[in-house]
Write an enzyme that holds these catalytic residues in place. Structure first.
Site, PDB file in Angstrom:
ATOM      1  N   ASP A 147       0.234  -0.935  -0.435  1.00 38.66           N
ATOM      2  CA  ASP A 147      -0.145  -0.287   0.121  1.00 38.66           C
ATOM      3  C   ASP A 147       0.546   0.961  -0.449  1.00 38.66           C
ATOM      4  OD1 ASP A 147      -2.293   1.801  -0.049  1.00 38.66           O
ATOM      5  OD2 ASP A 147      -2.964   0.002   1.834  1.00 38.66           O
ATOM      6  N   ASP A 208     -10.368   3.833  -3.570  1.00 37.47           N
ATOM      7  CA  ASP A 208     -10.619   2.640  -2.817  1.00 37.47           C
ATOM      8  C   ASP A 208     -12.501   2.410  -3.796  1.00 37.47           C
ATOM      9  OD1 ASP A 208      -8.325   1.884  -1.688  1.00 37.47           O
ATOM     10  OD2 ASP A 208      -9.352   2.329   0.543  1.00 37.47           O
TER      11      ASP A 208
HETATM   12  C1  GAL Z   1      -5.986   1.477   1.062  1.00 34.08           C
HETATM   13  C2  GAL Z   1      -5.863  -0.153  -0.085  1.00 34.08           C
HETATM   14  C3  GAL Z   1      -7.102  -0.470   0.467  1.00 34.08           C
HETATM   15  C4  GAL Z   1      -7.109  -0.895   1.748  1.00 34.08           C
HETATM   16  C5  GAL Z   1      -6.615  -0.248   2.996  1.00 34.08           C
HETATM   17  C6  GAL Z   1      -5.693  -0.819   4.231  1.00 34.08           C
HETATM   18  O1  GAL Z   1      -5.129   2.054   0.787  1.00 34.08           O
HETATM   19  O2  GAL Z   1      -6.783   0.939  -0.879  1.00 34.08           O
HETATM   20  O3  GAL Z   1      -7.140  -1.530  -0.544  1.00 34.08           O
HETATM   21  O4  GAL Z   1      -6.459  -1.616   1.949  1.00 34.08           O
HETATM   22  O5  GAL Z   1      -5.686   0.599   2.513  1.00 34.08           O
HETATM   23  O6  GAL Z   1      -6.222   0.690   4.988  1.00 34.08           O
END
Ligand code: GAL
Length: 405
Positions: A147, A208
């Site tokens: 991430d 997301d």
């Molecule tokens: C975001 C990511 C998500 C999930 C989330 C967890 O940055 O795009 O898919 O992993 O973090 O905090």
């Protein structure tokens, strides 16, 4: 010239889009061994495993940023008895593959945006790439999502950073012999479709699909589908990633679930279910396990379907060339707020003569049609078809042969 040899980047780990389940969309950071085991058991008993769902991906929340004096990651063994190696072994014992998650920066998303646990500083792999990726591989993980919360805050360069991470993963694989799917998650920052194909199996193309505490929405599904359109970046083993699925999550109707899966299938996108597999309805199970729809997604040519026509504003036709001769998947997408007819014309799909039309959802043939096929498509939904005819003299739209860059 490099002084330390770096093995080739681990960029050919799979040959079809990864399928599986990931913990984030339903559980956020509230995960532990019991949560994951229950989902693993349900993936097997529900038939998802037999339908091809393979990776069980542990996302945010497994780790609170703690390390031992040597710098090795430590976890709460009350939540993860036997540590992360034990959960990977459990997943493997069911014939499935195991995925894990970290951040490119020093602090992970659980520090910036706590989702069910206290803010966890240090919950990223920044400063520890070689150590952490080797650790994941030694624990037995087959997939790692990296991430970008810390990466973004620390103003790291996406391409340079993910290239360093890819090198670390390659070194880990060289030591353990275990290849890991590398999933880049910079949310499209740095345009990873331009450099991801030589480096990783998949790269997120957008924000997301669902934010913590919100409900699944077709607007976000359509937005993520749109942002993922980079067809020339895609080839077998390298995929644009519009994000995990919200199929079967609260408030989504069967029609919305089918439309969502159809959009991902025509895209040849990774299929990572995000619903609660242990409690899903029979209807959701039937949608997620539809063999003909999955076959469109998993087609060995690995193409991303692309828009070949727009009948009228927001009434769109997408085509995906499938393996074989004269075979296409076709998606009629109604982005408007009212039911409308949409026509797939064979010439725009590179086909000629009479073409046989099939409904993959029901597995029924619709007959053969001379110039095209028209269907009534509900508002914000899609009709998915497979068609078989004769190849035209010139390939239609973006559906013809593409030499991946
Ligand atoms: C975001 C990511 C998500 C999930 C989330 C967890 O940055 O795009 O898919 O992993 O973090 O905090």
């Amino acid at each position: 010239m490099r002084t330390v040899p770096v093995p080739a980047a681990p960029n050919n780990v799979v040959t079809t889009p990864p399928m599986g389940w990931a913990s984030w969309n339903t559980f956020a950071a509230r995960i532990d061994s019991n949560v994951i085991r229950a989902q693993v058991d349900a993936i097997v008993s529900s038939g998802l495993k037999d339908a091809g769902y393979e990776y069980v991906n542990i996302d945010e929340g497994w780790w609170q940023g703690t390390r031992d004096p040597a710098g090795n990651i430590t976890v709460d063994t009350a939540e993860w008895p036997g540590g992360m190696a034990a959960i990977a072994a459990y997943i493997h014992s069911k014939g499935l593959k195991a995925g894990i998650y970290t951040d490119a920066g020093r602090d992970g998303c659980g520090y910036y945006y706590p989702t069910g646990r206290p803010a966890a500083p240090g919950s990223g792999s920044g400063g520890h790439y070689d150590r952490d990726f080797l650790q994941f591989s030694r624990w037995g993980f087959d997939f790692v999502k990296v991430d970008w919360c810390g990466g973004y805050d620390e103003r790291l360069d996406p391409q340079a950073t993910y290239t360093r991470i890819g090198d670390s993963i390659a070194r880990a694989t060289a030591q353990t012999g275990r290849p890991m799917v590398f999933a880049i998650c910079s949310w499209g920052n740095g345009s990873p479709w331009n450099w991801g194909p030589g480096l990783a199996t998949m790269w997120r193309t957008s924000q997301d699909i669902i934010y913590h505490g919100q409900s699944a929405s077709m607007d976000r599904v359509l937005a993520n589908f749109g942002s993922a359109q980079h067809p020339t970046a895609q080839s077998p083993g390298h995929y644009n990633d519009p994000d995990m699925l919200v199929v079967g999550m609260p408030n989504f109707t069967a029609g919305q679930n089918r439309t969502h899966l159809a959009l991902w299938a025509i895209s040849g996108a990774p299929l990572l279910a995000g619903n609660n597999i242990a409690t899903m309805s029979a209807e959701t199970r039937a949608i997620l396990t539809n063999r003909e729809v999955i076959a469109i997604d998993q087609d060995p040519l690995g193409r991303q379907g692309a828009k070949v026509a727009e009948d009228d504003t927001d009434l769109q036709v997408y085509g995906k060339t499938l393996a074989g001769t004269g075979k296409r998947a076709v998606l009629l997408l109604n982005r408007t707020g009212v039911t409308a007819d949409i026509t797939a014309r064979w010439s725009t799909l590179g086909l000629t003569g009479s073409v046989a039309v099939r409904d993959p959802w029901t597995g029924t043939d619709r007959g053969s049609f001379a110039t095209g096929y028209t269907a009534s498509v509900p508002a914000e939904q899609a009709v998915l078809l497979t068609v078989t005819g004769a190849e035209g003299s010139s390939p239609g739209g973006h559906t013809g042969p593409i030499v991946a860059g």
